[in-house]
Design a protein around this motif. Structure first.
Motif, mmCIF file in Angstrom:
data_model
loop_
_atom_site.group_PDB
_atom_site.id
_atom_site.type_symbol
_atom_site.label_atom_id
_atom_site.label_comp_id
_atom_site.label_asym_id
_atom_site.label_seq_id
_atom_site.Cartn_x
_atom_site.Cartn_y
_atom_site.Cartn_z
ATOM 1 N N CYS A 69 47.451 40.902 40.536
ATOM 2 C CA CYS A 69 46.768 39.829 41.250
ATOM 3 C C CYS A 69 47.429 39.670 42.612
ATOM 4 N N GLY A 70 46.813 38.877 43.474
ATOM 5 C CA GLY A 70 47.322 38.711 44.829
ATOM 6 C C GLY A 70 48.584 37.870 44.893
ATOM 7 N N ARG A 71 49.364 38.105 45.912
ATOM 8 C CA ARG A 71 50.534 37.263 46.172
ATOM 9 C C ARG A 71 50.080 35.873 46.604
ATOM 10 N N LEU A 72 50.935 34.897 46.379
ATOM 11 C CA LEU A 72 50.608 33.517 46.740
ATOM 12 C C LEU A 72 51.085 33.251 48.165
ATOM 13 N N LEU A 73 50.256 33.582 49.130
ATOM 14 C CA LEU A 73 50.641 33.438 50.527
ATOM 15 C C LEU A 73 50.378 32.036 51.057
ATOM 16 N N GLU A 74 49.368 31.360 50.531
ATOM 17 C CA GLU A 74 49.064 29.991 50.942
ATOM 18 C C GLU A 74 48.916 29.056 49.741
ATOM 19 N N GLY A 75 48.398 29.579 48.649
ATOM 20 C CA GLY A 75 48.095 28.744 47.500
ATOM 21 C C GLY A 75 49.267 28.555 46.560
ATOM 22 N N THR A 76 48.985 27.942 45.421
ATOM 23 C CA THR A 76 50.004 27.610 44.425
ATOM 24 C C THR A 76 49.777 28.408 43.145
ATOM 25 N N PRO A 77 50.798 28.482 42.292
ATOM 26 C CA PRO A 77 50.612 29.177 41.014
ATOM 27 C C PRO A 77 49.463 28.609 40.186
ATOM 28 N N ILE A 78 49.316 27.298 40.158
ATOM 29 C CA ILE A 78 48.233 26.729 39.356
ATOM 30 C C ILE A 78 46.870 27.102 39.919
ATOM 31 N N GLN A 79 46.753 27.203 41.248
ATOM 32 C CA GLN A 79 45.486 27.630 41.839
ATOM 33 C C GLN A 79 45.143 29.062 41.431
ATOM 34 N N MET A 80 46.123 29.947 41.519
ATOM 35 C CA MET A 80 45.849 31.340 41.158
ATOM 36 C C MET A 80 45.581 31.479 39.666
ATOM 37 N N PHE A 81 46.322 30.754 38.855
ATOM 38 C CA PHE A 81 46.100 30.796 37.412
ATOM 39 C C PHE A 81 44.675 30.362 37.088
ATOM 40 N N GLU A 82 44.222 29.295 37.719
ATOM 41 C CA GLU A 82 42.861 28.795 37.487
ATOM 42 C C GLU A 82 41.816 29.768 38.028
ATOM 43 N N SER A 83 42.123 30.409 39.145
ATOM 44 C CA SER A 83 41.191 31.392 39.708
ATOM 45 C C SER A 83 41.043 32.595 38.783
ATOM 46 N N LEU A 84 42.156 33.075 38.262
ATOM 47 C CA LEU A 84 42.101 34.206 37.337
ATOM 48 C C LEU A 84 41.393 33.830 36.047
ATOM 49 N N TYR A 85 41.550 32.577 35.612
ATOM 50 C CA TYR A 85 40.842 32.104 34.421
ATOM 51 C C TYR A 85 39.329 32.164 34.658
ATOM 52 N N LYS A 86 38.896 31.764 35.839
ATOM 53 C CA LYS A 86 37.470 31.836 36.174
ATOM 54 C C LYS A 86 36.962 33.279 36.077
ATOM 55 N N LEU A 87 37.709 34.191 36.691
ATOM 56 C CA LEU A 87 37.267 35.585 36.694
ATOM 57 C C LEU A 87 37.333 36.202 35.307
ATOM 58 N N ASN A 88 38.321 35.795 34.531
ATOM 59 C CA ASN A 88 38.470 36.322 33.176
ATOM 60 C C ASN A 88 37.378 35.805 32.239
ATOM 61 N N SER A 89 36.651 34.789 32.688
ATOM 62 C CA SER A 89 35.563 34.234 31.882
ATOM 63 C C SER A 89 34.244 34.975 32.092
ATOM 64 N N LEU A 90 34.222 35.921 33.005
ATOM 65 C CA LEU A 90 33.016 36.710 33.246
ATOM 66 C C LEU A 90 32.823 37.720 32.113
ATOM 67 N N PRO A 91 31.637 38.305 31.979
ATOM 68 C CA PRO A 91 31.405 39.299 30.916
ATOM 69 C C PRO A 91 32.344 40.494 31.017
ATOM 70 N N GLU A 92 32.708 41.036 29.876
ATOM 71 C CA GLU A 92 33.702 42.110 29.850
ATOM 72 C C GLU A 92 33.216 43.398 30.508
ATOM 73 N N ASN A 93 31.904 43.564 30.659
ATOM 74 C CA ASN A 93 31.397 44.782 31.295
ATOM 75 C C ASN A 93 31.342 44.667 32.820
ATOM 76 N N THR A 94 31.934 43.610 33.366
ATOM 77 C CA THR A 94 31.966 43.435 34.818
ATOM 78 C C THR A 94 32.847 44.497 35.476
ATOM 79 N N LYS A 95 32.288 45.197 36.438
ATOM 80 C CA LYS A 95 33.070 46.160 37.214
ATOM 81 C C LYS A 95 33.756 45.434 38.361
#
Length: 251
Positions: A148-174
């Motif tokens: 995942c990306g480095r935290l250049l401006e945001g916080t760990p909780i922001q990135m964790f929540e962002s990855l949670y959003k993306l991880n909620s997409l269908p597993e066949n997502t390219k």
């Protein structure tokens, strides 16, 4: 060679040290994602006799927007689609979007997902109704192959929540990430989970692709769930420790 022009296809153009500019082609039109520089992209489009329809911008960093203004001089009707929160840092945008906005482009429906963390106003583009059996994600610098990306401006909780959003997409997502970091990320992951067969096998496959001049990307969300330690983090504390460890790790 290009595929048949009535098919939905995405091509990589490798630029700078490890950036990948993705070019989405449908019929005789093209959409470019995060053009770092203009020269190689313009040359590729002209050689294939394609018209630039739009540019998707995930965030404001120069290695993602550096080629945009020259490209729109060559194709002035092309839309520049970016976050409405980045009007100052991406001032040449012509179509401003926000979280959960949906728009249509090249016979496909595209959803905007805010994924802050790498920067304060980072977005991803998710194509769920493309003329392909896969869903498509352009995550910019939020989600990489096994990383995942480095935290250049945001916080760990922001990135964790962002990855949670993306991880909620269908597993066949390219997943069409913006940098070729997969080998490095897998080597790091293997130091933490040396008996993880999925990581070991993916590393071998990636190294073989790179050896033969191919990109390790796109990956799929199914593949990332097995080998991306950041997606496997169960809470913000675990994620924070992983991100700090990766930041300090040297190959």
């Amino acid at each position: 060679m290009l595929e048949k022009k009535n098919e939905f296809t995405i091509y990589p153009i490798t630029v700078l040290q490890d950036n990948i500019v993705w070019v989405w082609v449908h019929n005789c039109n093209a959409v470019v994602v995060d053009p770092s520089i203009s020269g190689p992209v313009e040359k590729w489009l002209l050689e294939k006799n394609l018209s630039l329809k739009a540019i998707l911008q995930t965030h404001h960093h120069d290695d993602h927007i550096g080629g945009t203004q020259k490209l729109i001089k060559r194709w002035p009707k092309a839309k520049v689609i970016a976050s409405k929160k980045e009007l100052k840092r991406i001032p040449f945008q012509t179509f401003s979007v926000g979280d959960n906005d949906v728009f249509h482009l090249m016979d496909s429906e595209i959803k905007v997902i805010e994924v802050h963390g790498h920067t304060n106003n980072h977005i991803a583009f998710y194509i769920s109704k493309a003329t392909t059996k896969y869903n498509i994600l352009f995550p910019g610098d939020t989600l990489f192959g096994a990383g995942c990306g480095r935290l250049l401006e945001g916080t760990p909780i922001q990135m964790f929540e962002s990855l949670y959003k993306l991880n909620s997409l269908p597993e066949n997502t390219k997943i069409y990430s913006a940098h070729e970091y997969t080998e490095n990320n897998l080597k790091w992951a293997l130091t933490l989970e040396p008996e993880n067969i999925s990581i070991f096998e993916r590393l071998k496959l990636v190294q073989n692709k790179l050896k033969n001049g191919k990109s390790s990307l796109p990956s799929t969300l199914s593949e990332e769930r097995k080998t991306n330690l950041f997606l496997k983090a169960e809470n913000v504390e675990d994620f924070t420790l992983l991100r700090r460890h990766k930041d300090c790790w040297k190959c």
